[in-house]
Design a protein around this motif. Structure first.
Motif, mmCIF file in Angstrom:
data_model
loop_
_atom_site.group_PDB
_atom_site.id
_atom_site.type_symbol
_atom_site.label_atom_id
_atom_site.label_comp_id
_atom_site.label_asym_id
_atom_site.label_seq_id
_atom_site.Cartn_x
_atom_site.Cartn_y
_atom_site.Cartn_z
ATOM 1 N N THR A 47 20.717 18.617 140.516
ATOM 2 C CA THR A 47 20.650 17.535 141.483
ATOM 3 C C THR A 47 21.994 17.220 142.103
ATOM 4 O O THR A 47 22.073 16.351 142.958
ATOM 5 C CB THR A 47 20.108 16.271 140.808
ATOM 6 N N TYR A 48 23.041 17.885 141.720
ATOM 7 C CA TYR A 48 24.362 17.646 142.295
ATOM 8 C C TYR A 48 24.981 18.983 142.696
ATOM 9 O O TYR A 48 25.915 19.468 142.058
ATOM 10 C CB TYR A 48 25.283 16.938 141.301
ATOM 11 N N ARG A 72 17.928 9.727 145.017
ATOM 12 C CA ARG A 72 18.576 11.034 144.840
ATOM 13 C C ARG A 72 17.931 12.082 145.742
ATOM 14 O O ARG A 72 18.626 12.913 146.356
ATOM 15 C CB ARG A 72 18.481 11.450 143.375
ATOM 16 N N ALA A 100 14.104 15.226 140.021
ATOM 17 C CA ALA A 100 14.935 14.028 140.170
ATOM 18 C C ALA A 100 14.478 12.919 139.233
ATOM 19 O O ALA A 100 15.302 12.177 138.689
ATOM 20 C CB ALA A 100 14.900 13.549 141.623
ATOM 21 N N GLY A 146 21.510 6.352 141.693
ATOM 22 C CA GLY A 146 20.811 7.609 141.889
ATOM 23 C C GLY A 146 21.676 8.694 142.502
ATOM 24 O O GLY A 146 21.538 9.867 142.159
ATOM 25 N N VAL A 147 22.571 8.323 143.404
ATOM 26 C CA VAL A 147 23.377 9.325 144.106
ATOM 27 C C VAL A 147 24.583 9.752 143.286
ATOM 28 O O VAL A 147 24.880 10.943 143.164
ATOM 29 C CB VAL A 147 23.820 8.771 145.477
ATOM 30 N N ASN A 166 25.321 8.511 139.944
ATOM 31 C CA ASN A 166 25.176 8.338 138.497
ATOM 32 C C ASN A 166 26.235 7.386 137.950
ATOM 33 O O ASN A 166 26.783 7.599 136.868
ATOM 34 C CB ASN A 166 25.243 9.688 137.772
#
Length: 418
Positions: A32-33, A251, A268, A338-339, A341
């Motif tokens: 997710t990143y 996210r 996510a 969410g974006v 953490n």
């Protein structure tokens, strides 16, 4: 030629080392990143020990109280599972998001595309006071002292909701356009996640109902304490479930907006549970409490106006305290959780400072999204209270008031849960 090769040898070694370091960093970055970011030991993204302790404590407490509801006496019959703190996550740089947001202007939909949000908005604002008034009339028909007290509260609340709906009716069209822009396009494959969360809330509400029945039958002088604990647990759990979904969707939307990447909603959601549950648990406590404080401060400030009477002498002070507290806990902080953490308090602070820096506080104060979600919950709770209270009134009049209250709370948290 040898001299040339010797002079380039250090550069070749540095490039090889850089490629190896970059490869190691890419292997450490979760799905997710997908960014190349700073080293994990960077002080910018390393949460302080106090924040980690608070997040882990809140997460463990949430698991403990969730397991305890499987037994009517509220004693956990399963051992607490081994909970590891989430590993440090390398995160994207906040200035990149700020630059994107500064240059991005989402197009508002055409008037014909906002008909569905407009109808839902108007229905929530007008049905909520009517259903609340109907619940009050039902409780009046019960005839007990407790039901009359609750009925009075419901009728006063219905009048207040009606006056508020008339006051903000001129902002309905703008609010509908904002809702249309915010919901278009929705994250892909969210139907399964919605069904899962609704099913989880329904099952948990069933356990809550069993616990309420057990506490009522057991009595023993601590009935009120048990009921209060159960209802607080219900509110916290419903907020946690809703906020985990919000973190996951934030996210997904960020990946689509900033990277053009279609991230699976299920991935996510699982990452939000694994990495951000502690922050969500903290935020699920702070947001309702601080939101209530800020709402009461705004109401007092509106009533007091510019008068200097003794009754409203502390209105400005209370409003200032509420404005300061909302910085440390607001619902927009879940987006940064969410974006990036982040811990919830840090995420809320950064988000609110960004709003304050660009002058968005008046826009937030006039936003009707929170009121829309709240009134949707009130309308749903009113329907649940009417159904449950009518059934109890026909079967056993003595439990009609309690069943109406519990049904209203469960219906509110199932639908509204702003």
């Amino acid at each position: 030629m040898d001299r040339f090769n010797d002079s380039n040898a250090p550069q070749v070694i540095q490039l090889q080392q850089h490629d190896q370091t970059t490869h190691r960093q890419e292997n450490r970055i979760p799905s997710t990143y997908p960014f190349k970011v700073q080293e994990p030991n960077s002080p910018r993204f390393s949460p302080p020990p106090t924040s980690l302790f608070l997040r882990n404590l809140s997460r463990n407490l949430f698991y403990l109280h969730f397991l305890s509801h499987n037994h009517p006496t509220h004693r956990p019959h399963h051992p607490l599972p081994h909970l590891r703190p989430p590993p440090p996550q390398p995160l994207p740089s906040p200035p990149r998001l700020h630059r994107l947001l500064r240059h991005y202007r989402p197009p508002l939909p055409f008037p014909h595309s906002s008909q569905t949000p407009s109808r839902a908005l108007r229905a929530a604002f007008w049905l909520s006071p009517l259903l609340t008034c109907a619940v009050g009339i039902l409780l009046v028909s019960v005839g007990s002292a407790a039901s009359l007290a609750v009925a009075t509260t419901a009728l006063v609340s219905a009048v207040a909701q009606s006056l508020y709906s008339c006051w903000v009716s001129t902002r309905f069209d703008h609010a509908a356009r904002v809702l249309s822009a915010a919901m278009s396009p929705p994250p892909t494959k969210t139907a399964a996640l919605v069904v899962l969360t609704v099913a989880a809330c329904t099952v948990y509400s069933g356990f809550v109902a069993v616990g309420i029945c057990g506490a009522t039958v057991a009595g023993g002088g601590l009935e009120a304490v048990f009921l209060l604990v159960i209802l607080v647990s219900l509110a916290w759990t419903m907020h946690v479930i809703k906020n985990v979904v919000q973190v996951a969707e934030s996210r997904v939307k960020y990946m689509s907006f900033a990277c053009g990447m279609d991230l699976e909603t299920s991935v996510a959601f699982l990452d939000a549970i694994k990495d951000s549950l502690g922050s969500v648990c903290v935020g699920s406590v702070l947001v309702p409490v601080l939101g209530l404080v800020r709402g009461s401060a705004r109401a007092i400030r509106s009533v007091s106006g510019d008068t200097d009477e003794f009754m409203f002498s502390c209105a400005n002070c209370y409003s200032g305290v509420a404005s300061r507290l909302i910085t440390y806990g607001n619902r927009w902080g879940f987006v940064h959780v969410g974006v990036y953490n982040k811990g919830f308090v840090q995420a809320s602070t950064d988000t609110w400072e960004m709003f304050r820096r660009v002058g968005l506080e008046p826009v937030i104060d006039s936003d009707l999204t929170s009121s829309f979600c709240f009134l949707c919950g009130v309308a749903s709770g009113g329907v649940s209270a009417l159904v449950g209270g009518s059934w109890a009134l026909a079967v056993h009049n003595g439990y009609a008031t309690a069943i109406s209250i519990y049904a209203f709370l469960i219906g509110y948290f199932m639908v509204g849960n702003e």
